[in-house]
Scaffold this motif. Sequence first.
Motif, PDB file in Angstrom:
ATOM      1  N   VAL A  71       0.869  -1.174   0.000  1.00 62.78           N
ATOM      2  CA  VAL A  71       0.000   0.000   0.000  1.00 62.78           C
ATOM      3  C   VAL A  71       0.906   1.223   0.000  1.00 62.78           C
ATOM      4  O   VAL A  71       1.875   1.280   0.750  1.00 62.78           O
ATOM      5  N   VAL A  72       0.600   2.198  -0.873  1.00 62.37           N
ATOM      6  CA  VAL A  72       1.405   3.408  -0.990  1.00 62.37           C
ATOM      7  C   VAL A  72       0.515   4.623  -0.747  1.00 62.37           C
ATOM      8  O   VAL A  72      -0.603   4.688  -1.260  1.00 62.37           O
ATOM      9  N   PHE A  73       1.037   5.578   0.054  1.00 65.38           N
ATOM     10  CA  PHE A  73       0.326   6.816   0.362  1.00 65.38           C
ATOM     11  C   PHE A  73       1.117   8.004  -0.161  1.00 65.38           C
ATOM     12  O   PHE A  73       2.319   8.093   0.076  1.00 65.38           O
ATOM     13  N   GLU A  74       0.454   8.924  -0.831  1.00 71.81           N
ATOM     14  CA  GLU A  74       1.037  10.203  -1.222  1.00 71.81           C
ATOM     15  C   GLU A  74       0.102  11.305  -0.744  1.00 71.81           C
ATOM     16  O   GLU A  74      -1.119  11.185  -0.885  1.00 71.81           O
ATOM     17  N   VAL A  75       0.680  12.353  -0.155  1.00 69.15           N
ATOM     18  CA  VAL A  75      -0.086  13.533   0.229  1.00 69.15           C
ATOM     19  C   VAL A  75       0.121  14.548  -0.884  1.00 69.15           C
ATOM     20  O   VAL A  75       1.257  14.942  -1.166  1.00 69.15           O
ATOM     21  N   LEU A  76      -0.955  14.935  -1.537  1.00 66.14           N
ATOM     22  CA  LEU A  76      -0.869  15.793  -2.713  1.00 66.14           C
ATOM     23  C   LEU A  76      -0.514  17.230  -2.367  1.00 66.14           C
ATOM     24  O   LEU A  76      -0.930  17.745  -1.338  1.00 66.14           O
ATOM     25  N   SER A  77       0.260  17.849  -3.231  1.00 72.89           N
ATOM     26  CA  SER A  77       0.551  19.277  -3.130  1.00 72.89           C
ATOM     27  C   SER A  77       0.435  19.853  -4.535  1.00 72.89           C
ATOM     28  O   SER A  77       0.505  19.108  -5.514  1.00 72.89           O
ATOM     29  N   PRO A  78       0.259  21.163  -4.665  1.00 72.10           N
ATOM     30  CA  PRO A  78       0.126  21.745  -6.007  1.00 72.10           C
ATOM     31  C   PRO A  78       1.306  21.408  -6.927  1.00 72.10           C
ATOM     32  O   PRO A  78       1.122  21.175  -8.111  1.00 72.10           O
ATOM     33  N   SER A  79       2.510  21.334  -6.371  1.00 74.04           N
ATOM     34  CA  SER A  79       3.677  21.087  -7.221  1.00 74.04           C
ATOM     35  C   SER A  79       3.848  19.616  -7.605  1.00 74.04           C
ATOM     36  O   SER A  79       4.555  19.309  -8.562  1.00 74.04           O
ATOM     37  N   THR A  80       3.197  18.690  -6.885  1.00 82.25           N
ATOM     38  CA  THR A  80       3.382  17.267  -7.197  1.00 82.25           C
ATOM     39  C   THR A  80       2.113  16.560  -7.648  1.00 82.25           C
ATOM     40  O   THR A  80       2.177  15.388  -8.019  1.00 82.25           O
ATOM     41  N   ALA A  81       0.975  17.219  -7.600  1.00 84.98           N
ATOM     42  CA  ALA A  81      -0.304  16.548  -7.863  1.00 84.98           C
ATOM     43  C   ALA A  81      -0.360  15.870  -9.226  1.00 84.98           C
ATOM     44  O   ALA A  81      -0.823  14.730  -9.335  1.00 84.98           O
ATOM     45  N   THR A  82       0.108  16.527 -10.272  1.00 87.56           N
ATOM     46  CA  THR A  82       0.066  15.918 -11.601  1.00 87.56           C
ATOM     47  C   THR A  82       0.929  14.666 -11.646  1.00 87.56           C
ATOM     48  O   THR A  82       0.504  13.630 -12.154  1.00 87.56           O
ATOM     49  N   THR A  83       2.123  14.741 -11.109  1.00 91.54           N
ATOM     50  CA  THR A  83       3.007  13.574 -11.070  1.00 91.54           C
ATOM     51  C   THR A  83       2.371  12.458 -10.250  1.00 91.54           C
ATOM     52  O   THR A  83       2.378  11.291 -10.657  1.00 91.54           O
ATOM     53  N   ASP A  84       1.795  12.799  -9.087  1.00 89.56           N
ATOM     54  CA  ASP A  84       1.173  11.789  -8.235  1.00 89.56           C
ATOM     55  C   ASP A  84      -0.038  11.153  -8.912  1.00 89.56           C
ATOM     56  O   ASP A  84      -0.220   9.937  -8.845  1.00 89.56           O
ATOM     57  N   HIS A  85      -0.878  11.957  -9.551  1.00 91.37           N
ATOM     58  CA  HIS A  85      -2.098  11.455 -10.190  1.00 91.37           C
ATOM     59  C   HIS A  85      -1.810  10.617 -11.430  1.00 91.37           C
ATOM     60  O   HIS A  85      -2.521   9.640 -11.682  1.00 91.37           O
ATOM     61  N   ILE A  86      -0.823  10.999 -12.206  1.00 91.95           N
ATOM     62  CA  ILE A  86      -0.630  10.337 -13.492  1.00 91.95           C
ATOM     63  C   ILE A  86       0.604   9.443 -13.513  1.00 91.95           C
ATOM     64  O   ILE A  86       0.493   8.226 -13.687  1.00 91.95           O
TER      65      ILE A  86
END
Length: 189
Positions: free
Chosen positions: A101-116
């Motif tokens: 299981v992997v968790f990422e906390v989104l931020s404006p600078s990483t959201a696109t990388t995290d989502h895609i």
Amino acid sequence: MDVALRKSMSVAEFLAWEERQELRFEFDGFEPIAMTGGTVEQGLIQANIIRSVGNRLQGKPCRVFGSHVKIAVAGSIRYPDAFVMCSPMVRGATVVTDPVVVFEVLSPSTATTDHIIKNQEYRDTPSVQRYVMLEQDQQAATVFARSGDDWVGHVMSGDVVLAMPEIGIEVSLAELYEGVELTPVDVRS
């Protein structure tokens, strides 16, 4: 036009290079990416994940880790905000190859990388059964999980429970946001 072509690094070259750096870097399969600092909200959410998930995993074979340990996924090296590993730990290891299981906390600078990009990497890593992306300013998450051969996403918000059957636990979303000042939701009719 003079265009210089760069040879991409291998994972082994990156790991050897990163070992000599003072700062932390992720590796996107081509080049190092500097890790930047986070917000207080991100830190609180990360601490809540580690505490809440870690407490529930007591006495079980799975363990939760924070962003101090890196994972190898689909040819990349990542430092997720938290992840769970269920295989035996190798003493002195600096890279985990089988997160569950992997968790990422989104931020404006990483959201696109995290989502895609990271979403594709986690989907393409067979050990990863669930990927949880948590918003910083709202009690909400986007969760992807394996369902047979599919990688299925769901959006969660409010007073709901995040079930993680692959590690045998459940955590309320509210618990992951404990102590975090959230932006009020504008509810219009």
